[in-house]
Design an enzyme around this catalytic site. Sequence first.
Site, PDB file in Angstrom:
ATOM      1  N   SER A 240       0.845  -1.190   0.000  1.00 54.76           N
ATOM      2  CA  SER A 240       0.000   0.000   0.000  1.00 54.76           C
ATOM      3  C   SER A 240       0.881   1.242   0.000  1.00 54.76           C
ATOM      4  O   SER A 240       2.116   1.156  -0.014  1.00 54.76           O
ATOM      5  CB  SER A 240      -0.907   0.014   1.236  1.00 54.76           C
ATOM      6  N   LYS A 241       0.235   2.413   0.047  1.00 50.75           N
ATOM      7  CA  LYS A 241       0.966   3.677  -0.012  1.00 50.75           C
ATOM      8  C   LYS A 241       1.985   3.804   1.116  1.00 50.75           C
ATOM      9  O   LYS A 241       3.037   4.410   0.952  1.00 50.75           O
ATOM     10  CB  LYS A 241      -0.014   4.854   0.050  1.00 50.75           C
ATOM     11  N   ARG A 242       1.675   3.229   2.268  1.00 46.26           N
ATOM     12  CA  ARG A 242       2.588   3.395   3.400  1.00 46.26           C
ATOM     13  C   ARG A 242       3.904   2.656   3.193  1.00 46.26           C
ATOM     14  O   ARG A 242       4.872   2.891   3.908  1.00 46.26           O
ATOM     15  CB  ARG A 242       1.926   2.954   4.704  1.00 46.26           C
ATOM     16  N   GLY A 244       5.516   2.928   0.415  1.00 44.25           N
ATOM     17  CA  GLY A 244       6.280   3.693  -0.565  1.00 44.25           C
ATOM     18  C   GLY A 244       5.763   3.431  -1.966  1.00 44.25           C
ATOM     19  O   GLY A 244       4.566   3.527  -2.226  1.00 44.25           O
TER      20      GLY A 244
END
Length: 468
Positions: A240-242, A244
Site C-alpha cells: 500500500s501507499k505506506r 512507498g
Amino acid sequence: MADRPVRTRIAPSPTGMMHIGTARTALFNWLYARHTGGTFLLRIEDTDRERSTEAAVQVIFDGLKWLGLEADEEPVFQFVRADRHREVVEDLLARGQAYRDYMTPEELEAERERARAEGRVVQSPWRDAAPEDAPDRPFVVRLKSPLEGETIVNDAVKGEVRFQNSQLDDLILLRTDGTPTYNLAVVVDDHDMGITHVIRGDDHLNNAARQTLIYNAMGWEVPVWAHLPLIHGPDGAKLSKRHGAQSVTDFAAMGYLPETMRNYLAKLGWGHGDDEIFSDEQAIAWFDIYDVVGAPARLDWAKLNHLNNHYIRQAEPARLAKLVEEVLASRDWTLEAGDIAVIERTIPFVRDGAKTVVDLADAVVFALKRRPLELPEKAKAAMTEEMVGRLSRLRDTLAAQPHWDVPTLEAAIRAFAEQEGVGIGKFGPQLRAVLSGGAPAPDLAGTMTALTREETLARLDDALSPSA
C-alpha cells in the site's frame, strides 16, 4: 488446451497508474508466452468511462513499454465490444441458460435479507417464470447457475479449488441499462481472443468459478487458470501507499532500471533454484507457470537495490548518462553543451556505489560544478599557508605526469606523500574539497580522471590563487 498454441493476456483497467502487481502479472504472462512460443496480448478493460481517459490508457502503454513487455498484437478495447457481449447474452437466453429478472430494487433488498437470514444466496422468483408473465418494467439478465453440485477450478498455482454451486448466486450478465457486467465481458473477450491461459492475481480466484459457469453455459472450452499470489510489503501486509512505491512510474522515478524490475518481479513468486540474477533469455527458458508458488511474495528493498546496482554496473555509460540527464532536468538543473559527455565520462568512476539512477545523478554533480567552485567553510579555514604550499607542489607534480589515468595518479599521490614525509590524510581531504566543492566524489585518482587533467589543474589553480 494442451493442443492449442499458448495465448496469454494482460487486461488492466485504466486507473491512472500501473500497479507493480499488474506489472508482475504482465511479466508472468509475457514469460509464459515466450517460454512456450506463444502469443502475449493486451486488453484494455475500459468500461468505466469516467476513469478510462486517453491519459489513463497511455499510462498502461507507457508502463508496458518501459518494462519491455509490449504485446504481440494490437490492443483490444473492451468498451467497443459491448454489442458482442450483448449478443452472447441473447444466445444464453435462447439456450435457456439465462433469464430476465424483473425484481424491483425493493424486492431485491427484501430477498437479500431473507437470504442472509436463511444462510443462502439470492434466489429470484423469475428464474423459472414463463415469458408471458413478464411485466413491462426494467430487468437485469442473470445466468441460470446450477443449483446443486460443485464447480471445480483447476488452478495451475493454487491446485484444485472447489466451489459449492449452492453458494454461487445467479450472476448478473446485463444491467438494467443493458450494459454488460465484468464477468461476462471478460469471458467473452477471452474466448474471442483465443486466450488459453488466464494468468492474473489471486483476488480473481472467486471470479474464476463464476466465469467457469459462463464458459460451460456457452459450451466453450475453459482456459487454464493461474492465480498469482499478491505482493506484500516488507511487513507482510498488502502493498500500500505506506510502503512507498506502488506503481511502475514510482519505481522508474526512483531510479530503478527496467531490466532490474523484470529480474526482481520474476523472483516474486517464482524462482529457479538459487539463481538471483538472470537474463531475460534465461528467465524465458526456465519459466513455467506451474512453478509459481501460492504464498504471497514480499517486497524486499535491500534485494531490489542490490539487483539494481548490478544492472547499473552492467549498463552502457551513454545510456545511464541519458537517464541521469532526466533526473537532473527534473531538479531544474540546467545542463550546458558538453555536460552529457562529462556525465558519461564520470559514470564509470561512481556507479559501483549507486543503488539507483538517482544515486548516480547525485554522484556526478561534482563533475558538473562551474568554476570557480565555492569551498565549504571548513575547507576554506584549512587553506593555511602550509596547505597552500603543499597543494601548489602537488599541483606541479600532477601537471608533470605523462599519463592521466587512475594508476598513474594513484602512484603520483603516494610518491608525493612520501616526498613530503606525511600521510595522504594530511592533504587528501583538502584536495577532495578543492576538486569537488564539497560534493560527494569518488577516490582522488578517480575524481581527477573523471574531471580530466585540464579541469583538475584549473580547479586547483582557482583554489590556490591569492584572491581565492
